[in-house]
Structure formats: structure tokens, C-alpha cells
Design a protein around this motif. Structure first.
Motif, PDB file in Angstrom:
ATOM      1  N   ILE A 380      36.216  47.364  39.325  1.00 31.63           N
ATOM      2  CA  ILE A 380      35.021  46.526  39.305  1.00 31.63           C
ATOM      3  C   ILE A 380      35.203  45.403  38.283  1.00 31.63           C
ATOM      4  O   ILE A 380      35.466  45.665  37.103  1.00 31.63           O
ATOM      5  CB  ILE A 380      33.760  47.335  38.967  1.00 31.63           C
ATOM      6  N   LEU A 381      35.042  44.174  38.748  1.00 30.28           N
ATOM      7  CA  LEU A 381      35.165  42.995  37.891  1.00 30.28           C
ATOM      8  C   LEU A 381      33.787  42.372  37.689  1.00 30.28           C
ATOM      9  O   LEU A 381      33.144  41.948  38.649  1.00 30.28           O
ATOM     10  CB  LEU A 381      36.116  41.973  38.524  1.00 30.28           C
ATOM     11  N   PHE A 382      33.336  42.354  36.444  1.00 29.58           N
ATOM     12  CA  PHE A 382      32.093  41.689  36.075  1.00 29.58           C
ATOM     13  C   PHE A 382      32.450  40.403  35.320  1.00 29.58           C
ATOM     14  O   PHE A 382      33.238  40.446  34.378  1.00 29.58           O
ATOM     15  CB  PHE A 382      31.252  42.554  35.129  1.00 29.58           C
ATOM     16  N   LYS A 383      31.859  39.300  35.738  1.00 28.60           N
ATOM     17  CA  LYS A 383      32.009  38.059  34.981  1.00 28.60           C
ATOM     18  C   LYS A 383      30.622  37.606  34.543  1.00 28.60           C
ATOM     19  O   LYS A 383      29.662  37.679  35.322  1.00 28.60           O
ATOM     20  CB  LYS A 383      32.698  36.983  35.822  1.00 28.60           C
ATOM     21  N   ASN A 384      30.508  37.180  33.311  1.00 28.12           N
ATOM     22  CA  ASN A 384      29.207  36.798  32.780  1.00 28.12           C
ATOM     23  C   ASN A 384      28.520  35.774  33.686  1.00 28.12           C
ATOM     24  O   ASN A 384      29.130  34.794  34.110  1.00 28.12           O
ATOM     25  CB  ASN A 384      29.366  36.212  31.370  1.00 28.12           C
ATOM     26  N   TRP A 385      27.242  36.027  33.973  1.00 33.92           N
ATOM     27  CA  TRP A 385      26.386  35.144  34.765  1.00 33.92           C
ATOM     28  C   TRP A 385      26.826  35.015  36.222  1.00 33.92           C
ATOM     29  O   TRP A 385      26.484  34.069  36.906  1.00 33.92           O
ATOM     30  CB  TRP A 385      26.295  33.744  34.125  1.00 33.92           C
ATOM     31  N   GLU A 386      27.612  36.021  36.682  1.00 34.21           N
ATOM     32  CA  GLU A 386      28.004  36.053  38.090  1.00 34.21           C
ATOM     33  C   GLU A 386      27.800  37.460  38.632  1.00 34.21           C
ATOM     34  O   GLU A 386      27.721  38.428  37.873  1.00 34.21           O
ATOM     35  CB  GLU A 386      29.482  35.659  38.264  1.00 34.21           C
ATOM     36  N   ASP A 387      27.710  37.598  39.957  1.00 35.12           N
ATOM     37  CA  ASP A 387      27.640  38.914  40.570  1.00 35.12           C
ATOM     38  C   ASP A 387      28.983  39.626  40.395  1.00 35.12           C
ATOM     39  O   ASP A 387      30.037  38.987  40.383  1.00 35.12           O
ATOM     40  CB  ASP A 387      27.325  38.803  42.059  1.00 35.12           C
ATOM     41  N   TYR A 388      28.936  40.953  40.265  1.00 35.22           N
ATOM     42  CA  TYR A 388      30.180  41.698  40.111  1.00 35.22           C
ATOM     43  C   TYR A 388      30.928  41.735  41.435  1.00 35.22           C
ATOM     44  O   TYR A 388      30.355  41.581  42.519  1.00 35.22           O
ATOM     45  CB  TYR A 388      29.912  43.111  39.593  1.00 35.22           C
ATOM     46  N   LYS A 389      32.253  41.971  41.340  1.00 33.97           N
ATOM     47  CA  LYS A 389      33.103  42.064  42.513  1.00 33.97           C
ATOM     48  C   LYS A 389      33.818  43.412  42.516  1.00 33.97           C
ATOM     49  O   LYS A 389      34.257  43.891  41.474  1.00 33.97           O
ATOM     50  CB  LYS A 389      34.143  40.947  42.520  1.00 33.97           C
ATOM     51  N   THR A 390      33.922  44.001  43.688  1.00 34.54           N
ATOM     52  CA  THR A 390      34.693  45.234  43.850  1.00 34.54           C
ATOM     53  C   THR A 390      36.052  44.887  44.443  1.00 34.54           C
ATOM     54  O   THR A 390      36.136  44.309  45.535  1.00 34.54           O
ATOM     55  CB  THR A 390      33.971  46.227  44.767  1.00 34.54           C
ATOM     56  N   ILE A 391      37.108  45.218  43.716  1.00 38.43           N
ATOM     57  CA  ILE A 391      38.468  44.956  44.172  1.00 38.43           C
ATOM     58  C   ILE A 391      39.075  46.288  44.599  1.00 38.43           C
ATOM     59  O   ILE A 391      39.298  47.180  43.768  1.00 38.43           O
ATOM     60  CB  ILE A 391      39.304  44.322  43.049  1.00 38.43           C
ATOM     61  N   ASN A 392      39.310  46.447  45.884  1.00 39.04           N
ATOM     62  CA  ASN A 392      39.848  47.698  46.406  1.00 39.04           C
ATOM     63  C   ASN A 392      41.373  47.689  46.334  1.00 39.04           C
ATOM     64  O   ASN A 392      42.018  46.756  46.824  1.00 39.04           O
ATOM     65  CB  ASN A 392      39.396  47.919  47.848  1.00 39.04           C
ATOM     66  N   VAL A 393      41.916  48.716  45.709  1.00 39.60           N
ATOM     67  CA  VAL A 393      43.360  48.811  45.490  1.00 39.60           C
ATOM     68  C   VAL A 393      43.924  49.943  46.344  1.00 39.60           C
ATOM     69  O   VAL A 393      43.477  51.088  46.245  1.00 39.60           O
ATOM     70  CB  VAL A 393      43.675  49.090  44.002  1.00 39.60           C
ATOM     71  N   THR A 394      44.884  49.633  47.176  1.00 38.22           N
ATOM     72  CA  THR A 394      45.549  50.659  47.980  1.00 38.22           C
ATOM     73  C   THR A 394      46.571  51.371  47.108  1.00 38.22           C
ATOM     74  O   THR A 394      47.478  50.756  46.556  1.00 38.22           O
ATOM     75  CB  THR A 394      46.247  50.044  49.199  1.00 38.22           C
ATOM     76  N   SER A 395      46.393  52.668  46.973  1.00 42.98           N
ATOM     77  CA  SER A 395      47.243  53.453  46.085  1.00 42.98           C
ATOM     78  C   SER A 395      47.697  54.702  46.818  1.00 42.98           C
ATOM     79  O   SER A 395      47.586  54.792  48.040  1.00 42.98           O
ATOM     80  CB  SER A 395      46.457  53.790  44.806  1.00 42.98           C
ATOM     81  N   GLU A 396      48.191  55.671  46.074  1.00 46.19           N
ATOM     82  CA  GLU A 396      48.648  56.922  46.668  1.00 46.19           C
ATOM     83  C   GLU A 396      48.482  58.059  45.667  1.00 46.19           C
ATOM     84  O   GLU A 396      48.284  57.825  44.480  1.00 46.19           O
ATOM     85  CB  GLU A 396      50.101  56.798  47.117  1.00 46.19           C
ATOM     86  N   ARG A 397      48.545  59.268  46.158  1.00 50.67           N
ATOM     87  CA  ARG A 397      48.285  60.429  45.310  1.00 50.67           C
ATOM     88  C   ARG A 397      49.566  60.983  44.689  1.00 50.67           C
ATOM     89  O   ARG A 397      49.620  61.250  43.488  1.00 50.67           O
ATOM     90  CB  ARG A 397      47.614  61.525  46.147  1.00 50.67           C
ATOM     91  N   SER A 398      50.587  61.178  45.493  1.00 51.25           N
ATOM     92  CA  SER A 398      51.773  61.905  45.033  1.00 51.25           C
ATOM     93  C   SER A 398      52.569  61.112  44.004  1.00 51.25           C
ATOM     94  O   SER A 398      52.453  59.889  43.897  1.00 51.25           O
ATOM     95  CB  SER A 398      52.664  62.265  46.218  1.00 51.25           C
ATOM     96  N   GLY A 399      53.397  61.832  43.268  1.00 54.54           N
ATOM     97  CA  GLY A 399      54.291  61.192  42.309  1.00 54.54           C
ATOM     98  C   GLY A 399      53.561  60.384  41.262  1.00 54.54           C
ATOM     99  O   GLY A 399      53.925  59.243  40.970  1.00 54.54           O
TER     100      GLY A 399
END
Length: 465
Positions: A380-399
Motif C-alpha cells: 500500500i502506497l500512501f502519498k500526502n494529500w492523495e488517495d492511497y494506491k494498492t500495488i499488487n505484487v506477484t510472488s510465490e510461497r516456496s523457497g
């Protein structure tokens, strides 16, 4: 030609440790010239992640020419498990003198990492060590001195840096989207399966792993140092042993023979794992090491609750805590900057409205099998005086979130690949991460803040660029 070829590879390793541009390990190589590797310390981590996986994934790049452990039964099993044909040893010096390896991989008990690192450098080998680098400042200084005297380099196996999720956080901070970082809140939760396991093993003793301030939190402190691109300057900490050890309601010799199996929520049946039985139980007769020791034995002397305030050379203040008996395993972090805030987390159950088996979750994270399961984790990216943005990151579980294989590929397959975010970790990174934990221990003992600069000759830098 053979000597030139190996040294080309070793030069690549040296430059990797420094985190700079490196040449290809294939320079001057042909299919008959492979990197000669030895492994010292044949516990589960050593023979799987730094053993069998390397054998299977990089057969054209390296060959194991020796395995060493103080326990002859365990090292014999390691040879079978890794499916290698090399000699086995209980004498490290003899192995190095006979095999003359190019690279020594150290995966022993933390408290003796320094012995094999120093010997490896002395014998003219490059050395790759599992984290943590070592367990106290005296050993840090000894390793520093040994590297100076040698013409070889040391790599520290920090795998968490390499995961896609951790990398996305680094990218966002590197871009300066929230301005200069002023403070960080970082909370790590070990569940009552994984967290408890440290207290069963040698890690539960201060003289084995230097406490979880060092053995476990070195991961977290290295991430902080890397994310913030700065060195720690001062540490003040609290810690106590209130859940495990002598605080327990009852105790036995080990889980297998315990009279409280039905009453103890922490009862762990090692006999269900054939691998653990072969590695540890079958070889207790050689060194007396008990893998399923009681969590409540009196000899446990490390902390099970920990909290620290860390001041960085760039004036960032970090509030950090580590819990070792949480109902769930995961972590949360928030970076505050002059222009905004970044929040990130993984495996917090209510964030996804899910209920995962904590034992299965840990097994999946530790697995070295190539998983097709992809995770989408938000930052989650919050910038002052702006709406927050959700940045979805493709990741993995193993290793370890995909960090394990990326670290291996960088070292053994593509060492000349660009590294703009400086994922590669060398000696200074290893020292700075453990010094935070070492300073935290000293702070708890003295009740005073501890200056990092007073522990070794390395002076904290505000900007690691």
C-alpha cells in the motif's frame, strides 16, 4: 588453463561479494572444468538448500568434492541424500588439503561459522556462509582480519532480499516516492510451530546461535539495512525469557520419551519424518545431539520476546519486535517518509480472511520444490494529500518467497546479470546485520544504548550507495 578457468569463476564470486558488476562464471570454462565445492555442516539446511539443490540445478557448473561434519553418521547420510560420490570427512583441514576446493560452503552451528570461514580464506578458498555470519563482535573482527590477509572473498547467503515482494518494496523506496524515510515500524511473528522449533534445537542456547537476535533477526536487520540503504548507528533493546525454558509447566528429556505428550500443546513427533529420523535420531549416538529436545528444559537461556529501537546513520528510527509464540506466522512493516507512507505485510490471516495450517505454511515456505503456486500480495502506497494506491505484487510461497532460487541463480548461473538494487550481499552486509542483534543483547544486559561503531572497526555509513 584449469587454474585460469577456476580463477575466472572465483573473480566473479569476489565481485559478487562486493555487490559490483561481475563477469560471467563461464569465462574460460568448458564442460570438463567445474567449480570444486566442499560443504561443512551437514544438517538439514546444509544438505538440502546448499547441497542437494545445487547438485540438481547446476550439474554443469559445479561438483562437490568433499562433505564434512563432526558427526560421521550424519555426513554419511548427507552423501546419500545429496546423491554425490565425493569423500566424506570429520576433519575439515584434511578435506581442504586433500581436495583443494575453489569454494567452501559453511552451514555449521552459528557459533563456529567463523572457524571455517577463517580457515577457508587461509587456505586460499572463496567462502560462502549461511546466515548469520557469526555470533559476536570478536568473531566479526577476526573474520574481517582474515579477509584482509587473504586475496579471497566472502559471500553471505541472504536469501530474503531476492524475493519479488521484498524487491518491490526496495524499488518503491529507491524511487523516492515517499521522500526521505524518517521512521519504520517492523513486527515479525514466529508461530507456535516454527518459533517453538528454535527452542528445541541448539538455537535455544546463547552459546550456539547467539540468540534469535542474531540467528533469526539477522534476516530482518539485513532487509532493513538494504531497504534503507544505510547502516545502523545505535541500538537500545528489551528482551526476556517468559514462555519457554524454565517458565514451562513441565518438562521431559525429549518429545519421544516425554510423559506429558497428551498435556503438552507443543508435543512434536519427530518419528513422522523419515528425513529427520535419518539425519538426527539415527546419529545421536555419535555426538549426543537431540533434535526433539524439550522446549521447557532449564538450559534454554535465549530470549523469547524481543523489542528494539534502532537509530540509523541517516537519522531513520526503527521500532522492531520479534514474537516467538504467535498463533500465526507473518510480518508487517510501515515506512514513514516526508511525502507519504508505505505499508506491507505477508501471511496475516485476517488480512485475507483465510485460515492456513501453520505447520503446512512453514513447510511450503521451506520447500525447495519448484512451485507453480503464485501469490498476489499487496503493498500500500500512501502519498500526502492523495488517495492511497494498492500495488499488487506477484510472488510465490516456496523457497522463502522465491528468494532461494534467485540467490542461487545469481551466484551459480548468472553472476554477470545486472544488479541495480544491489541484492548481492558481502562481508560488510553480514557484519552490519549481526551487529544490530549483538548490540541488542548488550543493551539488554547493560540497560544502555549501544553504539555500533564501538563494536568493530567498521564505521556506520549514512548512505551505502
Amino acid at each position: 588453463m584449469e587454474k585460469h578457468s577456476r580463477r575466472s569463476f572465483l573473480y566473479s564470486l569476489s565481485m559478487l561479494a562486493a555487490g559490483t558488476a561481475i563477469t560471467s562464471p563461464l569465462l574460460g570454462f568448458n564442460t570438463t572444468k567445474k567449480l570444486k565445492v566442499v560443504l561443512v555442516g551437514t544438517g538439514v539446511r546444509g544438505i538440502s538448500f546448499w547441497g542437494k539443490r545445487l547438485v540438481e540445478q547446476y550439474p554443469d557448473k559445479l561438483e562437490f568434492v568433499g562433505l564434512c561434519d563432526i558427526n560421521p553418521g550424519r555426513v554419511a547420510y548427507a552423501k546419500k541424500f545429496m546423491n554425490v560420490q565425493c569423500k566424506t570427512y570429520t576433519d575439515f583441514d584434511k578435506m581442504i588439503q586433500e581436495q583443494k576446493p575453489d569454494l567452501v560452503i559453511v552451514t555449521t552451528k552459528d557459533s563456529v561459522h567463523h572457524e571455517y570461514i577463517i580457515k577457508g580464506l587461509h587456505y586460499g578458498c572463496d567462502v560462502l556462509t549461511e546466515k548469520p555470519l557469526t555470533t559476536d563482535e570478536v568473531k566479526c573482527r577476526q573474520i574481517l582480519e582474515a579477509e584482509k590477509k587473504s586475496n579471497r572473498k566472502l559471500i553471505v547467503g541472504f536469501n530474503y532480499r531476492w524475493g519479488p515482494y521484498m524487491t518491490k518494496i526496495k524499488e518503491l523506496l529507491h524511487e523516492g516516492l515517499i521522500g526521505d524515510i524518517t521512521s519504520v515500524d517492523f513486527n515479525w511473528y514466529l508461530n507456535n510451530h516454527h518459533g517453538a522449533s528454535y527452542f528445541r534445537r541448539w538455537h535455544g542456547l546463547m552459546n550456539g546461535g547467539g540468540s534469535l537476535w542474531v540467528h533469526k533477526a539477522t534476516h530482518h536487520f539485513d532487509l532493513l539495512n538494504w531497504w534503507l540503504n544505510s547502516d545502523p548507528e545505535e541500538v537500545f533493546a528489551y528482551g526476556a525469557l517468559e514462555h519457554y525454558g524454565s517458565k514451562g509447566p513441565f518438562r521431559g528429556e525429549n518429545c519421544r520419551s516425554c510423559n506429558y505428550k497428551k498435556e503438552c500443546n507443543y508435543y512434536w513427533d519427530i518419528t513422522k519424518s523419515d528425513h529427520d529420523m535419518r539425519v538426527y535420531v539415527d546419529n545421536e549416538k555419535y555426538d549426543g545431539y537431540i533434535r526433539d529436545a524439550c522446549l521447557f528444559r532449564h538450559e534454554i537461556d535465549i530470549y523469547d520476546k524481543m523489542s528494539a529501537q534502532i537509530k540509523y546513520a541517516n537519522n531513520t528510527i526503527v521500532n522492531y519486535s520479534l514474537t516467538t509464540y504467535s498463533p500465526f506466522e507473518g510480518w508487517r512493516i510501515a515506512f514513514n517518509g516526508h511525502k507519504g507512507r508505505i505499508e506491507a505485510w505477508t501471511d496475516i490471516p485476517w488480512m485475507k480472511n483465510e485460515n492456513l495450517s501453520q505447520e503446512d505454511l512453514h513447510a511450503a515456505e521451506m520447500s525447495q520444490d519448484k512451485s507453480e503456486e503464485k501469490l498476489v500480495e499487496p503493498v500500500i502506497l500512501f502519498k500526502n494529500w492523495e488517495d492511497y494506491k494498492t500495488i499488487n505484487v506477484t510472488s510465490e510461497r516456496s523457497g522463502h518467497g522465491g528468494g532461494d532460487r534467485r540467490l542461487h541463480d545469481k551466484i551459480f548461473a548468472n553472476p554477470d546479470a545486472p544488479d541495480p538494487l544491489k541484492h548481492a550481499a558481502g562481508l560488510r552486509d553480514g557484519i552490519m546485520s549481526v551487529l544490530i542483534g549483538i548490540a541488542a543483547r548488550k543493551s539488554i544486559t547493560t540497560g544502555q544504548p549501544i553504539k555500533i561503531a564501538g563494536l568493530t572497526e567498521l564505521k556506520p555509513s549514512a548512505d551505502r550507495t
